[in-house]
Design a protein around this motif. Structure first.
Motif, mmCIF file in Angstrom:
data_model
loop_
_atom_site.group_PDB
_atom_site.id
_atom_site.type_symbol
_atom_site.label_atom_id
_atom_site.label_comp_id
_atom_site.label_asym_id
_atom_site.label_seq_id
_atom_site.Cartn_x
_atom_site.Cartn_y
_atom_site.Cartn_z
ATOM 1 N N TRP A 1 68.710 46.446 33.935
ATOM 2 C CA TRP A 1 69.297 46.098 32.649
ATOM 3 C C TRP A 1 70.327 47.107 32.187
ATOM 4 O O TRP A 1 71.201 46.797 31.384
ATOM 5 C CB TRP A 1 68.197 45.984 31.586
ATOM 6 N N CYS B 1 68.490 37.701 28.948
ATOM 7 C CA CYS B 1 68.397 39.136 28.719
ATOM 8 C C CYS B 1 69.526 39.538 27.772
ATOM 9 O O CYS B 1 70.711 39.418 28.114
ATOM 10 C CB CYS B 1 68.523 39.899 30.038
ATOM 11 N N SER C 1 63.976 40.670 26.781
ATOM 12 C CA SER C 1 63.917 39.383 27.460
ATOM 13 C C SER C 1 63.576 38.339 26.415
ATOM 14 O O SER C 1 62.517 38.402 25.772
ATOM 15 C CB SER C 1 62.836 39.390 28.539
ATOM 16 N N CYS D 1 66.668 40.700 33.178
ATOM 17 C CA CYS D 1 66.724 42.087 32.739
ATOM 18 C C CYS D 1 66.541 43.095 33.881
ATOM 19 O O CYS D 1 66.431 44.294 33.624
ATOM 20 C CB CYS D 1 65.680 42.344 31.658
#
Length: 124
Positions: A105, A33, A52, A102
Motif C-alpha cells: 500500500w 484500497c 480496505s 492494499c
C-alpha cells in the motif's frame, strides 16, 4: 470522470489536530484500497495510512501510528484521516489515493487515482 476530492487541510500549531476527508465519486468498482499520502517540499511522496473499504483493515506508516487514525463512512463514500498531536514535520501536501488492493500500500506508483491534495501546515 473519477474524482477524489480532499478537504479539511489548514494551519495549526504543534500539538493541534486536523481532520482530512476524501470524497470519492465515480470510482470504478474494485478500487477498494483508499487512503492518504503526503509530500513535503523537496521530499518524496510517502504513505500515511490506507483502509480496505471491504474489510475495514487499516494500514499505517509506523511513525504516524498512534497519532493518525483513518476511517471510512460508507454512507457518504468518504475516507477520513484524523490527525492528532501534529508536529511541524507533518507539514506537507496531503493526497487521497485509490487502487484495487492494499498489497504494498505504501508504494505510490501503484495507485490508479489521485486527488488534487490539501495543504497541512503545522507551526512550532
Amino acid at each position: 470522470q473519477v474524482q477524489l476530492v480532499e478537504s479539511g487541510g489548514g494551519s495549526v500549531q504543534a500539538g493541534g489536530s486536523l481532520r482530512l476527508s476524501c470524497a470519492a465519486s465515480r470510482l470504478p468498482g474494485g478500487n477498494n484500497c483508499m487512503g492518504w499520502f503526503r509530500q513535503a517540499p523537496g521530499k518524496e511522496r510517502e504513505g500515511v495510512a490506507v483502509i480496505s473499504r471491504t474489510s475495514g483493515t487499516t494500514y499505517y506508516t509506523n511513525s504516524m501510528k498512534g497519532r493518525f487514525t483513518i476511517s471510512q463512512d460508507t454512507s457518504k463514500n468518504t475516507v477520513d484521516l484524523q490527525m492528532d498531536n501534529l508536529k511541524p514535520e507533518d507539514t506537507a501536501m496531503y493526497y487521497c489515493a485509490a487502487k484495487t488492493l492494499c498489497t504494498a500500500w505504501y508504494v505510490s506508483r501503484y495507485y490508479n487515482y489521485w486527488g488534487q491534495g490539501t495543504q497541512v501546515t503545522v507551526s512550532a
